[in-house]
Design a protein around this motif. Sequence first.
Motif, PDB file in Angstrom:
ATOM      1  N   ASP A 313       0.849  -1.215   0.000  1.00 59.72           N
ATOM      2  CA  ASP A 313       0.000   0.000   0.000  1.00 59.72           C
ATOM      3  C   ASP A 313       0.873   1.249   0.000  1.00 59.72           C
ATOM      4  O   ASP A 313       0.666   2.178  -0.771  1.00 59.72           O
ATOM      5  CB  ASP A 313      -0.906   0.023   1.236  1.00 59.72           C
ATOM      6  N   LYS A 314       1.885   1.214   0.900  1.00 62.90           N
ATOM      7  CA  LYS A 314       2.773   2.374   0.963  1.00 62.90           C
ATOM      8  C   LYS A 314       3.481   2.553  -0.375  1.00 62.90           C
ATOM      9  O   LYS A 314       3.655   3.670  -0.862  1.00 62.90           O
ATOM     10  CB  LYS A 314       3.802   2.167   2.085  1.00 62.90           C
ATOM     11  N   GLN A 315       3.834   1.413  -0.983  1.00 61.28           N
ATOM     12  CA  GLN A 315       4.547   1.497  -2.248  1.00 61.28           C
ATOM     13  C   GLN A 315       3.698   2.176  -3.313  1.00 61.28           C
ATOM     14  O   GLN A 315       4.180   3.063  -4.023  1.00 61.28           O
ATOM     15  CB  GLN A 315       4.964   0.103  -2.715  1.00 61.28           C
ATOM     16  N   SER A 316       2.427   1.780  -3.419  1.00 61.39           N
ATOM     17  CA  SER A 316       1.641   2.411  -4.498  1.00 61.39           C
ATOM     18  C   SER A 316       1.382   3.891  -4.192  1.00 61.39           C
ATOM     19  O   SER A 316       1.327   4.711  -5.116  1.00 61.39           O
ATOM     20  CB  SER A 316       0.336   1.664  -4.778  1.00 61.39           C
ATOM     21  N   ALA A 317       1.271   4.236  -2.902  1.00 60.84           N
ATOM     22  CA  ALA A 317       1.102   5.657  -2.561  1.00 60.84           C
ATOM     23  C   ALA A 317       2.344   6.449  -2.984  1.00 60.84           C
ATOM     24  O   ALA A 317       2.243   7.497  -3.637  1.00 60.84           O
ATOM     25  CB  ALA A 317       0.859   5.809  -1.064  1.00 60.84           C
ATOM     26  N   ASP A 318       3.546   5.899  -2.638  1.00 57.13           N
ATOM     27  CA  ASP A 318       4.799   6.570  -3.016  1.00 57.13           C
ATOM     28  C   ASP A 318       4.914   6.684  -4.530  1.00 57.13           C
ATOM     29  O   ASP A 318       5.310   7.716  -5.066  1.00 57.13           O
ATOM     30  CB  ASP A 318       5.997   5.785  -2.481  1.00 57.13           C
ATOM     31  N   GLU A 320       2.571   6.785  -6.718  1.00 56.01           N
ATOM     32  CA  GLU A 320       1.656   7.793  -7.273  1.00 56.01           C
ATOM     33  C   GLU A 320       2.208   9.192  -7.094  1.00 56.01           C
ATOM     34  O   GLU A 320       2.099  10.027  -7.975  1.00 56.01           O
ATOM     35  CB  GLU A 320       0.312   7.682  -6.562  1.00 56.01           C
ATOM     36  N   LYS A 321       2.855   9.411  -5.922  1.00 53.92           N
ATOM     37  CA  LYS A 321       3.438  10.737  -5.664  1.00 53.92           C
ATOM     38  C   LYS A 321       4.461  11.076  -6.745  1.00 53.92           C
ATOM     39  O   LYS A 321       4.513  12.187  -7.258  1.00 53.92           O
ATOM     40  CB  LYS A 321       4.114  10.747  -4.277  1.00 53.92           C
ATOM     41  N   ILE A 322       5.271  10.103  -7.089  1.00 57.69           N
ATOM     42  CA  ILE A 322       6.321  10.365  -8.082  1.00 57.69           C
ATOM     43  C   ILE A 322       5.733  10.482  -9.485  1.00 57.69           C
ATOM     44  O   ILE A 322       5.983  11.459 -10.205  1.00 57.69           O
ATOM     45  CB  ILE A 322       7.384   9.256  -8.044  1.00 57.69           C
ATOM     46  N   THR A 323       4.930   9.496  -9.837  1.00 54.23           N
ATOM     47  CA  THR A 323       4.430   9.481 -11.220  1.00 54.23           C
ATOM     48  C   THR A 323       3.409  10.581 -11.464  1.00 54.23           C
ATOM     49  O   THR A 323       3.128  10.928 -12.612  1.00 54.23           O
ATOM     50  CB  THR A 323       3.798   8.117 -11.568  1.00 54.23           C
ATOM     51  N   GLY A 324       2.846  11.141 -10.391  1.00 52.55           N
ATOM     52  CA  GLY A 324       1.849  12.194 -10.553  1.00 52.55           C
ATOM     53  C   GLY A 324       2.446  13.554 -10.898  1.00 52.55           C
ATOM     54  O   GLY A 324       1.735  14.447 -11.380  1.00 52.55           O
ATOM     55  N   SER A 325       3.738  13.723 -10.693  1.00 55.03           N
ATOM     56  CA  SER A 325       4.338  15.042 -10.914  1.00 55.03           C
ATOM     57  C   SER A 325       4.410  15.368 -12.401  1.00 55.03           C
ATOM     58  O   SER A 325       4.483  14.457 -13.251  1.00 55.03           O
ATOM     59  CB  SER A 325       5.741  15.087 -10.298  1.00 55.03           C
ATOM     60  N   ASP A 326       4.378  16.659 -12.720  1.00 55.89           N
ATOM     61  CA  ASP A 326       4.441  17.075 -14.121  1.00 55.89           C
ATOM     62  C   ASP A 326       5.757  16.637 -14.748  1.00 55.89           C
ATOM     63  O   ASP A 326       5.799  16.222 -15.902  1.00 55.89           O
ATOM     64  CB  ASP A 326       4.319  18.616 -14.232  1.00 55.89           C
ATOM     65  N   TYR A 327       6.809  16.774 -13.942  1.00 55.04           N
ATOM     66  CA  TYR A 327       8.124  16.399 -14.461  1.00 55.04           C
ATOM     67  C   TYR A 327       8.105  14.954 -14.930  1.00 55.04           C
ATOM     68  O   TYR A 327       8.560  14.624 -16.025  1.00 55.04           O
ATOM     69  CB  TYR A 327       9.183  16.596 -13.372  1.00 55.04           C
ATOM     70  N   PHE A 328       7.527  14.105 -14.097  1.00 54.19           N
ATOM     71  CA  PHE A 328       7.530  12.677 -14.433  1.00 54.19           C
ATOM     72  C   PHE A 328       6.715  12.412 -15.701  1.00 54.19           C
ATOM     73  O   PHE A 328       7.113  11.648 -16.568  1.00 54.19           O
ATOM     74  CB  PHE A 328       6.973  11.846 -13.274  1.00 54.19           C
ATOM     75  N   LYS A 329       5.558  13.098 -15.764  1.00 60.82           N
ATOM     76  CA  LYS A 329       4.700  12.855 -16.927  1.00 60.82           C
ATOM     77  C   LYS A 329       5.421  13.228 -18.223  1.00 60.82           C
ATOM     78  O   LYS A 329       5.383  12.482 -19.210  1.00 60.82           O
ATOM     79  CB  LYS A 329       3.393  13.645 -16.791  1.00 60.82           C
ATOM     80  N   SER A 330       6.121  14.383 -18.204  1.00 55.92           N
ATOM     81  CA  SER A 330       6.803  14.780 -19.438  1.00 55.92           C
ATOM     82  C   SER A 330       7.979  13.854 -19.700  1.00 55.92           C
ATOM     83  O   SER A 330       8.269  13.511 -20.845  1.00 55.92           O
ATOM     84  CB  SER A 330       7.253  16.246 -19.356  1.00 55.92           C
ATOM     85  N   LEU A 331       8.632  13.427 -18.633  1.00 54.16           N
ATOM     86  CA  LEU A 331       9.763  12.513 -18.782  1.00 54.16           C
ATOM     87  C   LEU A 331       9.294  11.218 -19.426  1.00 54.16           C
ATOM     88  O   LEU A 331       9.916  10.688 -20.347  1.00 54.16           O
ATOM     89  CB  LEU A 331      10.380  12.231 -17.411  1.00 54.16           C
ATOM     90  N   LYS A 332       8.154  10.735 -18.943  1.00 52.79           N
ATOM     91  CA  LYS A 332       7.630   9.479 -19.457  1.00 52.79           C
ATOM     92  C   LYS A 332       7.322   9.600 -20.949  1.00 52.79           C
ATOM     93  O   LYS A 332       7.581   8.676 -21.731  1.00 52.79           O
ATOM     94  CB  LYS A 332       6.389   9.074 -18.674  1.00 52.79           C
ATOM     95  N   GLN A 333       6.800  10.758 -21.324  1.00 50.36           N
ATOM     96  CA  GLN A 333       6.495  10.973 -22.740  1.00 50.36           C
ATOM     97  C   GLN A 333       7.765  10.991 -23.592  1.00 50.36           C
ATOM     98  O   GLN A 333       7.804  10.415 -24.670  1.00 50.36           O
ATOM     99  CB  GLN A 333       5.776  12.310 -22.906  1.00 50.36           C
ATOM    100  N   LYS A 334       8.802  11.644 -23.022  1.00 54.22           N
ATOM    101  CA  LYS A 334      10.034  11.799 -23.794  1.00 54.22           C
ATOM    102  C   LYS A 334      10.891  10.534 -23.791  1.00 54.22           C
ATOM    103  O   LYS A 334      11.703  10.338 -24.686  1.00 54.22           O
ATOM    104  CB  LYS A 334      10.886  12.943 -23.188  1.00 54.22           C
ATOM    105  N   ALA A 335      10.682   9.699 -22.756  1.00 58.50           N
ATOM    106  CA  ALA A 335      11.642   8.617 -22.493  1.00 58.50           C
ATOM    107  C   ALA A 335      11.966   7.772 -23.719  1.00 58.50           C
ATOM    108  O   ALA A 335      13.136   7.600 -24.072  1.00 58.50           O
ATOM    109  CB  ALA A 335      11.134   7.734 -21.358  1.00 58.50           C
ATOM    110  N   GLY A 336      10.937   7.284 -24.362  1.00 58.33           N
ATOM    111  CA  GLY A 336      11.151   6.407 -25.510  1.00 58.33           C
ATOM    112  C   GLY A 336      11.969   7.107 -26.582  1.00 58.33           C
ATOM    113  O   GLY A 336      12.930   6.538 -27.126  1.00 58.33           O
ATOM    114  N   LYS A 337      11.595   8.348 -26.843  1.00 56.57           N
ATOM    115  CA  LYS A 337      12.288   9.100 -27.892  1.00 56.57           C
ATOM    116  C   LYS A 337      13.757   9.315 -27.513  1.00 56.57           C
ATOM    117  O   LYS A 337      14.659   9.150 -28.330  1.00 56.57           O
ATOM    118  CB  LYS A 337      11.585  10.454 -28.089  1.00 56.57           C
ATOM    119  N   LEU A 338      13.972   9.654 -26.221  1.00 58.67           N
ATOM    120  CA  LEU A 338      15.347   9.895 -25.749  1.00 58.67           C
ATOM    121  C   LEU A 338      16.210   8.649 -25.939  1.00 58.67           C
ATOM    122  O   LEU A 338      17.340   8.722 -26.388  1.00 58.67           O
ATOM    123  CB  LEU A 338      15.337  10.289 -24.269  1.00 58.67           C
ATOM    124  N   ARG A 339      15.640   7.511 -25.594  1.00 59.54           N
ATOM    125  CA  ARG A 339      16.407   6.263 -25.710  1.00 59.54           C
ATOM    126  C   ARG A 339      16.751   5.971 -27.158  1.00 59.54           C
ATOM    127  O   ARG A 339      17.852   5.574 -27.477  1.00 59.54           O
ATOM    128  CB  ARG A 339      15.607   5.089 -25.133  1.00 59.54           C
TER     129      ARG A 339
END
Lengths: 347, 251
Positions: A313-318, A320-339
Amino acid sequence: MTPDTAKRIRAVGVCIAAGFLYGFANVLSGRFYLPGCDFAELRPQVVVPMFLGILYGPLGGFAAGALGDMVGYAIGGKGLFFAVHWSIANGFMGLIPGLSRCLGARPVDSIPSFARLLILLVLASSLPFAFSTGVDVALGSLPFHQALFFLFLPIFITDTLWAFLFIPLLMKLAGLLLARIEMRTILAVYYLLIGTVMATWLSIILITMGDRLRVEELYTLGSVTLVVLAIGLGVSAFTSKRITAPVVSLTRVARQVGDGDYSRLDALEVIRRRSDEMGTMAEVFSEMVQSVQKREQELKKEVQTLKVLIDRDKQSADLEKITGSDYFKSLKQKAGKLRRRTGGEDS
Amino acid sequence: MGRIISVHSFRGGTGKSNTAANLAALYAMEGQRVGVVDTDIQSPGIHVIFGLKEEQTPLSLNDYLWGRCTIEQTAYDVSAALDGNCQGSIYLIPSRVNAADIARIIHDGYDIDLLSDGFRELIQALKLDILVIDTHPGLNEETLLSIALSNSLLVVMRPDFQDYQGTGLTVEVARELEVPRMVILINKAPSSFDLEQIRQNVSETYNCPVAGVIPHSDEMMGLASQGIFSVHYPDHPVVLEFKKVAKALRD
Ligand SMILES: Nc1ncnc2c1ncn2[C@@H]1O[C@H](COP(=O)(O)OP(=O)(O)OP(=O)(O)O)[C@@H](O)[C@H]1O
Ligand SMILES: [Mg+2]
């Protein structure tokens, strides 16, 4: 020809050669008595058939002894079958030590096996000649008294002493006597005793040289000396055993502990009760082993309880905190392209 | 073109830097051209393992991130640290150790995108086959970036309760970022433990392959990061585990 047959043929060759050696030596020693003393024939060559028996087994010993005796007669011009019962006796003198293999006296690695070897040597020097002397008495060619004091006892006493003197040395040279600690302790005392007995014995022979009247006393004394020697050896065997036994059992327990077997520690209990250094050593050793064992058991316990536990439970809460950030969302979008841009993307 | 391999752990002191250095060394021994970037700007350390002194490195990753130089200028050839066993080459991009510089970069921050551009330029300029990234523990922005950029991610953990939760989080984050390959390395396992049992337990818990289990090693401890373990003890069982990990990350 298999290596086995080759070995057997070589053994037969050696036994025959030894037989001839024994025969020649018999002729020589038959000529050279101690000056003026025709009853004291010194025959150190008796160790040849005995040692052959030890090396190649009872049959080899018998062949060397019997053949040697016959060759001796033949060279002396009396013919091969001059005294068949004596030839047989000489054969048995080589045969009996050959039993050492079956009776656990080969290789000699402990006081008990050494004791068995010595008993065989005593038997080899006595039984066969009791037989051949007995035959002579029965045939009426010698009176009993004469046979005992002028034939049997001289043979028995001197053969025993020669065997005691040389057989352990020869076995050591052949690698059949192992330098274990209890052997080292007993051998020192052993040779001291044999040396003393032989020196005394030879001096008495020299002093009474040629005095036929003293022969009975001489060999009675000789028999007594043998008994004293036996007692001396028994006592020193006992003390050597007492001194070295703790070392031997400590070594055995140490080896078992090395193999991971902790169950034999109580074998040290007797040694621990000693008040000397051995007792201290056993004490220190068993304490050391016990603490090693304890540590090992504790570590084993840890192995069993190692279990990765995570709070999902704690893991999914943590997460969500990370993946919910704007930085993470844009990173996730860029990730494939960057690689792909760096070019190492897995296909 | 180059493959990016990140070495990460949620907590510090798990052995990331030593592992990164050994992986780089093993690849270079096989004849690969390898780059090693110390992105642990807050507590740099891998340069020590390669025997590089601060005064030998006038320029560092910090200088590049501040726009003072190109990234190739911060790359130092450390192939000599392999004692003649280097068939390829190793370049190290160190971070600044100076306390004032560290404080400044933490305070001012830098343009994160510069980092990804830097990796790309580095691979092109030095014709790298492999770029190994030694990261800062935790999941801050540059670490997330390193993970996102990676073709392979190595998550280092110890069999220690302090590591379990964070390792799980790291693995899940990397999954979200769709890192193509991810394996776990368990380091500093007490040698009395049943290593195979730990391996199974960990791979089941995180649903992720365990590429190696390295027991706590007195030799490693004794080397005290003053050299590359695989160079000093080429036949040590620990090196065998490093080799397994190297293979799992590349093939
Ligand atoms: N298997 C091991 N056995 C013994 N010591 C080890 C082992 N692995 C690493 N170490 C030691 O642990 C210490 C930390 O290693 P290292 O610097 O590589 O970890 P790190 O994860 O990079 O740390 P940081 O998070 O501070 O950057 C070093 O002293 C290293 O020698
Ligand atoms: Mg580090």
